[in-house]
Write an enzyme that holds these catalytic residues in place. Structure first.
Site, PDB file in Angstrom:
ATOM      1  N   HIS A 103      20.346  37.951  38.197  1.00 35.13           N
ATOM      2  CA  HIS A 103      19.122  38.236  37.460  1.00 35.13           C
ATOM      3  C   HIS A 103      19.331  38.414  35.961  1.00 35.13           C
ATOM      4  O   HIS A 103      18.343  38.453  35.207  1.00 35.13           O
ATOM      5  CB  HIS A 103      18.417  39.461  38.047  1.00 35.13           C
ATOM      6  CG  HIS A 103      16.923  39.319  38.101  1.00 35.13           C
ATOM      7  ND1 HIS A 103      16.123  40.020  38.972  1.00 35.13           N
ATOM      8  CD2 HIS A 103      16.070  38.546  37.375  1.00 35.13           C
ATOM      9  CE1 HIS A 103      14.852  39.693  38.783  1.00 35.13           C
ATOM     10  NE2 HIS A 103      14.800  38.805  37.816  1.00 35.13           N
ATOM     11  N   ASP A 126      10.821  42.567  42.996  1.00 38.12           N
ATOM     12  CA  ASP A 126      12.237  42.928  43.090  1.00 38.12           C
ATOM     13  C   ASP A 126      12.344  44.285  43.775  1.00 38.12           C
ATOM     14  O   ASP A 126      11.398  45.081  43.744  1.00 38.12           O
ATOM     15  CB  ASP A 126      12.801  43.008  41.658  1.00 38.12           C
ATOM     16  CG  ASP A 126      14.316  42.939  41.560  1.00 38.12           C
ATOM     17  OD1 ASP A 126      14.994  43.427  42.471  1.00 38.12           O
ATOM     18  OD2 ASP A 126      14.817  42.423  40.553  1.00 38.12           O
ATOM     19  N   HIS A 128      14.558  46.281  42.553  1.00 41.68           N
ATOM     20  CA  HIS A 128      15.070  47.044  41.417  1.00 41.68           C
ATOM     21  C   HIS A 128      14.219  46.801  40.176  1.00 41.68           C
ATOM     22  O   HIS A 128      13.623  45.733  40.024  1.00 41.68           O
ATOM     23  CB  HIS A 128      16.518  46.631  41.124  1.00 41.68           C
ATOM     24  CG  HIS A 128      17.400  46.626  42.334  1.00 41.68           C
ATOM     25  ND1 HIS A 128      17.557  45.502  43.125  1.00 41.68           N
ATOM     26  CD2 HIS A 128      18.159  47.603  42.884  1.00 41.68           C
ATOM     27  CE1 HIS A 128      18.384  45.789  44.119  1.00 41.68           C
ATOM     28  NE2 HIS A 128      18.760  47.058  44.003  1.00 41.68           N
ATOM     29  N   ASP A 130      15.485  46.765  37.004  1.00 39.83           N
ATOM     30  CA  ASP A 130      16.269  46.041  35.998  1.00 39.83           C
ATOM     31  C   ASP A 130      15.880  46.480  34.590  1.00 39.83           C
ATOM     32  O   ASP A 130      15.776  45.684  33.666  1.00 39.83           O
ATOM     33  CB  ASP A 130      16.111  44.524  36.170  1.00 39.83           C
ATOM     34  CG  ASP A 130      16.676  44.042  37.502  1.00 39.83           C
ATOM     35  OD1 ASP A 130      17.466  44.781  38.112  1.00 39.83           O
ATOM     36  OD2 ASP A 130      16.328  42.937  37.936  1.00 39.83           O
ATOM     37  N   HIS A 143      22.932  42.413  35.160  1.00 39.79           N
ATOM     38  CA  HIS A 143      21.778  41.974  35.967  1.00 39.79           C
ATOM     39  C   HIS A 143      20.811  43.125  36.245  1.00 39.79           C
ATOM     40  O   HIS A 143      19.699  42.883  36.732  1.00 39.79           O
ATOM     41  CB  HIS A 143      22.210  41.268  37.257  1.00 39.79           C
ATOM     42  CG  HIS A 143      22.672  42.166  38.366  1.00 39.79           C
ATOM     43  ND1 HIS A 143      22.697  41.757  39.685  1.00 39.79           N
ATOM     44  CD2 HIS A 143      23.151  43.442  38.370  1.00 39.79           C
ATOM     45  CE1 HIS A 143      23.158  42.728  40.453  1.00 39.79           C
ATOM     46  NE2 HIS A 143      23.433  43.764  39.688  1.00 39.79           N
ATOM     47  N   ASP A 230      13.248  38.200  42.603  1.00 42.53           N
ATOM     48  CA  ASP A 230      14.579  38.414  43.162  1.00 42.53           C
ATOM     49  C   ASP A 230      14.448  38.423  44.678  1.00 42.53           C
ATOM     50  O   ASP A 230      13.596  39.150  45.224  1.00 42.53           O
ATOM     51  CB  ASP A 230      15.109  39.759  42.645  1.00 42.53           C
ATOM     52  CG  ASP A 230      16.563  40.027  42.994  1.00 42.53           C
ATOM     53  OD1 ASP A 230      17.004  39.617  44.092  1.00 42.53           O
ATOM     54  OD2 ASP A 230      17.251  40.672  42.192  1.00 42.53           O
ATOM     55  N   ASP A 232      16.082  39.859  46.759  1.00 42.84           N
ATOM     56  CA  ASP A 232      16.270  41.172  47.364  1.00 42.84           C
ATOM     57  C   ASP A 232      14.981  41.997  47.339  1.00 42.84           C
ATOM     58  O   ASP A 232      14.942  43.104  47.869  1.00 42.84           O
ATOM     59  CB  ASP A 232      17.446  41.935  46.751  1.00 42.84           C
ATOM     60  CG  ASP A 232      17.201  42.496  45.353  1.00 42.84           C
ATOM     61  OD1 ASP A 232      16.046  42.710  44.961  1.00 42.84           O
ATOM     62  OD2 ASP A 232      18.201  42.747  44.645  1.00 42.84           O
ATOM     63  N   GLU A 275      19.148  35.417  42.592  1.00 41.94           N
ATOM     64  CA  GLU A 275      20.052  36.237  43.412  1.00 41.94           C
ATOM     65  C   GLU A 275      20.292  35.700  44.814  1.00 41.94           C
ATOM     66  O   GLU A 275      20.626  36.441  45.731  1.00 41.94           O
ATOM     67  CB  GLU A 275      19.581  37.695  43.466  1.00 41.94           C
ATOM     68  CG  GLU A 275      19.595  38.417  42.123  1.00 41.94           C
ATOM     69  CD  GLU A 275      20.983  38.852  41.644  1.00 41.94           C
ATOM     70  OE1 GLU A 275      21.971  38.594  42.362  1.00 41.94           O
ATOM     71  OE2 GLU A 275      21.063  39.450  40.539  1.00 41.94           O
TER      72      GLU A 275
END
Length: 303
Positions: A103, A126, A128, A130, A143, A230, A232, A275
């Site tokens: 990312h 996402d 997260h 970030d 990332h 992402d 994830d 990712e």
């Protein structure tokens, strides 16, 4: 939505410590991305992979450099090259679809897109946020920092990459799927009043409710919308081939619905799809899910 699509492979693993995510763009291609988009009526041009001047060295990967940031020079070099390629796509009136790669690539993609919009919006889909910088990051993995960089927070070499200054205003950002935020990220979100939907919010409101709110919030504020997704963001049961999995994520069906609603909004002008790590995957299933996600963004329907 723009039917002229440039596929730009962002073949980088420098933003985090796990090797193999640089193979993500090709894994997504092998899962049938081009054919899937062409079926949706897209005019697709595959621009190949950006690799940067630095080669991956497994013995030196994740060396801490500037201000404790891992692979600082490699990320800066890669991001600069990617920004130039992405801006070339935007100048030609095409939709840049950037395949990752980790990312950190969004430092470059957003830097290349932002000069063409006075009020660029970003949806960050996402697990997260970030939103770390060198002081708040527990790891030094870049990332975990690209959205902060786009908002003007972080090392000046990243913040001023490709063009000086802020690339996106925090009030033009929507976070969706959050369930693993660091302390500094939580503080930044609250201080800047960023519209945020956690994974729990998705369960409580339903994905349709979340997307209705996100689209209504952005539609009159932005003149371009970048989606940074992402894999994830989805639950690891759906997308096992990723480096930082977090339980309790979105399902594929919820994500398909989100993509369909974004397609119908006619707001999205560019996308990161990041990712995918085939070395951590099971029979390329994560790349196949990535193709399905992109297909729904570009208009695929179940009936």
């Amino acid at each position: 939505m723009n039917h002229k699509v440039d596929i730009i492979g962002a073949s980088t693993c420098f933003g985090q410590p796990k090797l193999g995510v640089d193979f993500g763009p090709d894994a997504i291609r092998y899962a049938g991305l081009v054919k899937a988009l062409e079926i949706q009526g897209m005019n697709v041009e595959d621009k190949g992979n950006i690799t940067g001047q630095y080669k991956v060295d497994p013995t030196l990967h994740s060396a801490k450099e500037e201000m404790g940031l891992l692979n600082f020079e490699q990320v800066k070099d890669f991001s600069t090259e990617l920004a130039e390629e992405v801006e070339s796509s935007v100048k030609l009136g095409r939709f840049p679809l950037i395949l990752g790669g980790d990312h950190s690539l969004s430092i470059g993609s957003i830097a290349g897109i932002s000069p063409h919009y006075e009020n660029l919006g970003v949806i960050w889909y996402d697990a997260h946020g970030d939103l770390n910088d060198s002081e708040t990051s527990p790891s030094g993995n870049i990332h975990g920092m690209p959205l902060a960089v786009a908002c003007g927070v972080g090392h000046e070499s990243f913040v001023n990459l490709h063009q000086p200054g802020v690339k996106v205003k925090p009030e033009n950002v929507v976070l969706i799927g959050m369930r693993d935020l660091d302390v500094g990220e939580r503080e930044y979100i609250k201080e800047n009043d960023i519209l945020t939907f956690t994974a729990t919010d998705v369960r409580e409101k339903g994905m349709a409710g979340v997307m209705d709110e996100a689209i209504a919030y952005l539609k009159d504020k932005v003149d371009g919308l970048h989606l940074s997704l992402d894999v994830d963001g989805l639950d690891p049961l759906e997308t096992p081939g990723t480096g930082t999995p977090v339980d309790g994520g979105m399902s594929l069906s919820e994500t398909q619905l989100a993509m369909r609603m974004l397609n119908e909004s006619d707001l999205v002008t560019s996308m990161d799809l990041v990712e995918v790590n085939p070395l951590l995957d099971e029979k390329n299933i994560t790349a196949e899910k990535a193709v399905e996600i992109a297909s729904f963004l570009f208009g695929k329907k179940q009936l």
